[in-house]
Design an enzyme around this catalytic site. Structure first.
Site, PDB file in Angstrom:
ATOM      1  CG  HIS A 180      29.423  64.756  69.541  1.00 34.56           C
ATOM      2  ND1 HIS A 180      29.308  63.376  70.100  1.00 34.56           N
ATOM      3  CD2 HIS A 180      30.039  65.471  70.192  1.00 34.56           C
ATOM      4  CE1 HIS A 180      29.724  63.770  71.296  1.00 34.56           C
ATOM      5  NE2 HIS A 180      30.169  65.074  71.528  1.00 34.56           N
ATOM      6  CG  ASP A 387      25.834  59.265  61.593  1.00 37.75           C
ATOM      7  OD1 ASP A 387      25.717  60.156  62.125  1.00 37.75           O
ATOM      8  OD2 ASP A 387      24.686  58.417  61.690  1.00 37.75           O
TER       9      ASP A 387
END
Ligand code: ADP
Ligand code: F6P
Length: 495
Positions: A180, A387
């Site tokens: 992720h 991110d």
């Protein structure tokens, strides 16, 4: 089927189906450190939100840490609960395990390193040992819950060694992995203590999924440059006798679900105070209070907007929702102090009796409230320093009124920027660029807002959470990295 064409038997002595349709009907077993509370309205963290959405209608098993610690955790059986067709099995950790594995190696060492912050990475040998031991304990507890032919999908950096541990215990199921977070450039990954063990462990998965093309390229460069590996045709990578299918699966959201929640507020009074003359625009940010999210830089950009574009004073406010995360780690306490100091500084410097420039809320909110706030906001400001994807960027788009949408200001270093190219892309380290982009977003004509939104909405819809899950499962079901095919596909061999 003639005997000589029989599929190989698995450890339980049953035949493995070989065709894709049969594999598609296999049970999905998801393993992640954090397991979403499917009964809770507020869920912070991209993994829990996305997997909660992806699995809510599934007949599968979700296995992970309960989030609780207990001194006798090692002697306790997994707790099993069912929610509809989904079974959720969780184990507690001992306090030492939670400290060494979760707060220690995973979040003090791996998290900063994967986000390009080697300067913040604290790697202690005892924590690393506990990390590998907890992965072994996950495998011990998961093995008895597995059924022949399950497809096991492991999530995130907490559980990189899990395929190796399961295979060591005789698991013959296919095992996939999804990261992720970003996968950093190979020179950074190579600097992480125990990187070789992690690299070898990643190669033990049948499929390794990444959020973006650039993460996948970084991993391929690591395998080729630091593991003496090779890139084969298709998405296959091979190193040290192991072959894996490394591919890109950008994570998405439940677009219609979020849009419906946002629209529930239509016709209702605003959630935010209404200015007497009605002339007040809102900029919104929603992020765990993590140092990767660029919150101090974002606040400084808002301050620069008020300083350099005084016409916006009293006509704009910045709502930053920043729920707590990993609070016992000093670096998270530092970032909280920094954020709260800046909020006080900006409100003290520019605020007035009837205008509070920054509204800062340090707690989780139910999804419907977040959705409505996004819809009420003229600008979504999503400016992480790094991110993996950033689901909030996609949620902001899903929440907009199609006829009068807001503008997304997005960091170039969020994985979402690879897809959401019609957002206003900024460098989150450049405060002045962010301030001028905020001014541009706040004054953008409706026609341009609409044109940008339409393209963004299409892409968010195409790459939604169902597409993410299904495309991973499809690759997973059809990937066949056995050595015979590998050599048949080998670019070098074919040349
Ligand atoms: P990360 O996984 O790093 O936390 P993402 O942006 O990918 O970042 O995912 C965050 C998820 O958590 C989003 O679905 C977002 O709506 C949710 N979230 C963030 N802040 C809050 C909050 N205060 N209350 C409830 N949910 C939140
Ligand atoms: O999305 C990245 C991620 O690390 C997830 O794995 C995690 O669930 C989320 O951020 C929130 O972090 P934590 O589980 O440590 O609160």
């Amino acid at each position: 089927m003639p005997d000589n064409q029989k599929a190989p038997a698995n450890s339980a002595g049953e035949e493995e189906p070989t065709d894709v349709a049969e594999r598609d009907s296999k049970r999905l077993v998801v393993v992640s450190n954090r397991v979403a509370n499917l009964n809770a309205k507020a869920q912070t963290g991209g993994l829990a939100v996305a997997l909660g959405d992806a699995l809510s209608a599934s007949q599968g098993l979700w296995f992970g840490w309960s989030g609780e610690t207990s001194v006798d955790a090692k002697e306790t059986m997994p707790k099993i609960e069912t929610k509809g067709d989904l079974t959720v099995a969780t184990i507690d950790l001992t306090p030492e395990e939670a400290e060494g594995y979760y707060l220690g190696y995973a979040n003090r060492c791996l998290w900063p390193s994967l986000h390009y912050r080697l300067d913040l990475a604290l790697c202690n040998e005892e924590h690393a040992n506990i990390y590998f031991e907890v992965n072994a304990r996950f495998a011990d507890n998961l093995m008895p819950l597995l059924e022949p032919g399950d497809m096991i999908w492991v999530h995130d950096y907490h559980l990189i060694p899990l395929a190796e541990e399961l295979k060591r215990r005789g698991c013959t199921s296919r095992i996939g992995f999804f990261l992720h977070t970003p996968f950093p450039s190979p020179e950074i990954f190579a600097a992480v203590p125990h990187q070789k063990r992690l690299g070898d462990a990643l190669m033990r998965f049948d499929v390794v999924g990444f959020q973006t093309q650039s993460d996948r390229e970084n991993f391929a460069r690591y395998v080729c440059g630091f593991m003496n590996g090779e890139e084969l045709t298709g998405d296959l990578l091979t190193a040290q006798g192991q072959t894996t299918n490394a591919a890109v699966f950008p994570i998405g959201i439940d677009v219609q679900g979020f849009a419906n929640l946002a629209a529930q507020g239509d016709g209702q009074p605003s959630l935010l105070p209404v200015a007497p003359d009605g002339d007040m625009k809102t900029i919104i940010g929603v992020d765990r209070l993590d140092y990767t999210k660029g919150l101090p830089e974002r606040l400084r950009a808002f301050e620069a907007l008020l300083e350099q574009y005084p016409q916006h004073r009293r006509h704009v406010r910045f709502v930053q929702i920043a729920p707590p995360t990993r609070e016992t780690l000093p670096v998270y306490q530092d970032i909280r102090r920094e954020v709260e100091r800046l909020v006080g500084q900006i409100n003290g410097r520019f605020g007035d009796l009837n205008w509070q420039p920054v509204i800062y809320l340090h707690r989780p909110f139910p999804q419907d409230v977040l959705a409505r706030l996004c819809r009420e906001s003229a600008v979504g400001m999503i400016t992480p320093l790094r991110d993996g994807m950033n689901l909030v960027a996609k949620e902001y788009i899903a929440a907009q009124r199609p006829e009068d949408p807001g503008v997304l200001v997005l960091s170039r270093f969020a994985g979402a920027a690879e897809q959401l190219r019609e957002a206003l892309l900024i460098n989150p380290h450049d405060v002045n660029e962010m301030a001028s982009t905020l001014d541009r977003a706040l004054t953008m004509p409706r026609q341009e807002r609409w044109a940008r939104y339409n393209r963004l909405r299409q892409r968010v819809e195409t790459y939604d959470v169902t597409n993410w899950r299904d495309s991973f499962m499809q690759t997973f079901a059809s990937s066949d990295a056995d050595p015979v095919n590998v050599f048949a596909n080998n670019k070098l061999g074919a040349a």
